[in-house]
Write an enzyme that holds these catalytic residues in place. Structure first.
Site, mmCIF file in Angstrom:
data_model
loop_
_atom_site.group_PDB
_atom_site.id
_atom_site.type_symbol
_atom_site.label_atom_id
_atom_site.label_comp_id
_atom_site.label_asym_id
_atom_site.label_seq_id
_atom_site.Cartn_x
_atom_site.Cartn_y
_atom_site.Cartn_z
ATOM 1 N N THR A 116 -27.043 57.573 -132.535
ATOM 2 C CA THR A 116 -28.307 57.393 -133.267
ATOM 3 C C THR A 116 -28.315 55.966 -133.811
ATOM 4 O O THR A 116 -28.711 55.043 -133.121
ATOM 5 C CB THR A 116 -28.483 58.438 -134.377
ATOM 6 N N LYS A 125 -19.970 60.476 -132.443
ATOM 7 C CA LYS A 125 -21.018 59.642 -133.013
ATOM 8 C C LYS A 125 -20.990 59.809 -134.514
ATOM 9 O O LYS A 125 -20.629 60.862 -135.048
ATOM 10 C CB LYS A 125 -22.402 59.979 -132.435
ATOM 11 N N THR A 155 -22.455 63.043 -140.996
ATOM 12 C CA THR A 155 -23.376 63.231 -139.870
ATOM 13 C C THR A 155 -22.669 62.815 -138.629
ATOM 14 O O THR A 155 -22.880 61.738 -138.142
ATOM 15 C CB THR A 155 -24.618 62.408 -140.051
ATOM 16 N N THR A 192 -39.582 57.188 -140.228
ATOM 17 C CA THR A 192 -40.833 56.647 -139.709
ATOM 18 C C THR A 192 -40.642 55.394 -138.858
ATOM 19 O O THR A 192 -41.596 54.938 -138.237
ATOM 20 C CB THR A 192 -41.778 56.314 -140.878
#
Length: 405
Positions: A151, A177, A188, A405
């Site tokens: 990511t 990751k 995460t 966003t």
């Protein structure tokens, strides 16, 4: 025991692939779906986030691993499928798509996701893309799979290791990751490990739990523990070693190799923290026991003020003592010594809880290096522990200020 190339495909009987299918809509050049497959049945185990809020793929994977077996891992990036509409249904649909393409049971598929929380997983693009993904499976596909689970990571994270068990060559490989939302008790992060070792599901579960404690649970980037953390291990037995079903010498050798693999992957996550410019290693010695040393070390690498000081190459050792002081561990501040180390040298900054006169120019040079070590001795105990973190920079705010966003 030695490190080798190959990642999750280093172990015999494993193939992998990674492609773009459209989960990530803003950049078609970025891979977003990974597949790892064992040619035969594999013993399997996993550990998960301790966050009470758990993503749908974790719940599905837990159910699928109830029998301690798996054949494949399907993972997407770009969408966490956490707190999302039809989360478990879409995770099961992803498993079913992989199962159809591979000719296996859906329950033999581990599923994982990472990305934005709260948005519906575009499962249709996964279902449409899985056939091409499966047809691209290769013994050289580890790097493609590693790229597909990234990511905000800036580098791929993969490694492999080779060892000898009972006269047989055994290999382990992993991809991972993790860059932000990383904190002890797993962050995460996704980590997928394969091995051709013959070992029971019960033994790999024990090994994985023990190793995660001293690797992934000893890193921190930003103090946030994610909803999607997962570390899975598949063992297909293709190495032909005597089955490990007890804590014997072969088991200990396997655990040692697994630990080396996971520690290397964990350090690569800390080093690649979002916006980071420094890897921070904190080693605490002289503690009453390992648990105390670990708590102290974690407190230092998690301290925002310490992280900021390293970013600014400021030898502000007071922030180190401060972080230790609120860790909850009892120690005598008047026995503490602190030094900063890197490839540029070593500078002692504190002894017996008091500041030392030191060369500020040398200290700045030391802290300008990418890899910085904070060495702390708190007394005469036998406990010691090393944890890893990173500095905090302006870029961390930029990355996370508009992540959704």
């Amino acid at each position: 025991m030695k490190f080798i190339d190959g990642g999750v495909c280093a172990a015999a009987g494993f193939k992998a692939a990674g492609i773009h299918v459209g989960v990530k809509t803003n950049n078609p050049a970025k891979k977003d779906l990974a597949l790892i497959v064992s040619e035969g049945d594999a013993a399997a185990a996993a550990v998960y986030t301790k966050n009470v809020v758990k993503a749908a793929p974790l719940l599905v994977t837990k159910a699928h691993l109830a029998d301690g077996k798996a054949r494949a891992i399907l993972a997407n990036s770009g969408n966490a499928n956490a707190c999302a509409p039809q989360g478990e249904e879409n995770a099961e649909r992803s498993c079913a798509a992989a199962a159809r393409a591979l000719g296996i049971s859906p329950e033999a598929v581990i599923v994982a996701s990472t990305g934005v929380i709260g948005q519906a997983l575009p499962v249709v693009v996964i279902e449409q893309g899985v056939p091409a993904l499966a047809s691209g499976l290769s013994a050289d596909g580890s790097s493609d799979a590693a790229a597909a689970i990234m990511t905000t990571d800036t580098v791929m994270k993969e490694c492999a290791i080779e060892t000898q068990l009972g006269g047989k060559t055994v290999r382990l490989g992993g991809i991972a990751k993790g860059s932000g939302m990383i904190h002890p008790n797993m962050g995460t992060m996704l980590c997928f490990i394969t091995t051709d070792c013959a070992i029971t599901a019960a033994m790999i579960k024990k090994a994985l739990l023990d190793v995660v404690t001293v690797s992934f649970n000893r890193i921190s980037v930003d103090g946030d523990t994610s909803t999607n953390d997962m570390c899975c291990l598949l063992a297909n037995g293709y190495a032909g070693n005597t089955l490990i079903d007890a804590e014997n010498d072969d088991y200990k050798a396997f655990v040692a190799a697994l630990r080396e693999t996971c520690v290397r992957l964990a350090i690569s996550m800390a080093s690649d923290g979002e916006g980071a410019t420094h890897l921070i290693t904190c080693t605490v010695t002289g503690a009453a026991d390992v648990a105390a040393a670990e708590t102290l070390s974690k407190s230092v690498i998690s301290s925002t003020l310490t992280k900021a000081a390293v970013f600014g190459a400021d030898a502000n050792w007071g922030r180190v003592l401060c972080a230790m002081g609120y860790s909850g561990v009892e120690f005598d501040p008047d026995q503490v010594s602190v030094a900063f180390k890197s490839a540029a040298g070593t500078v002692d900054v504190c002894k017996n809880g008091r500041g030392l006169g030191f060369d500020e120019a040398l200290a700045k040079k030391i802290l300008t290096e990418h890899d910085v070590t904070i060495a702390v001795n708190i007394g005469s105990g036998a406990g010691e522990c090393t944890c890893w973190g990173c500095d905090i920079t302006y870029d961390y705010i930029k990355i996370n200020g508009d992540y959704r966003t």
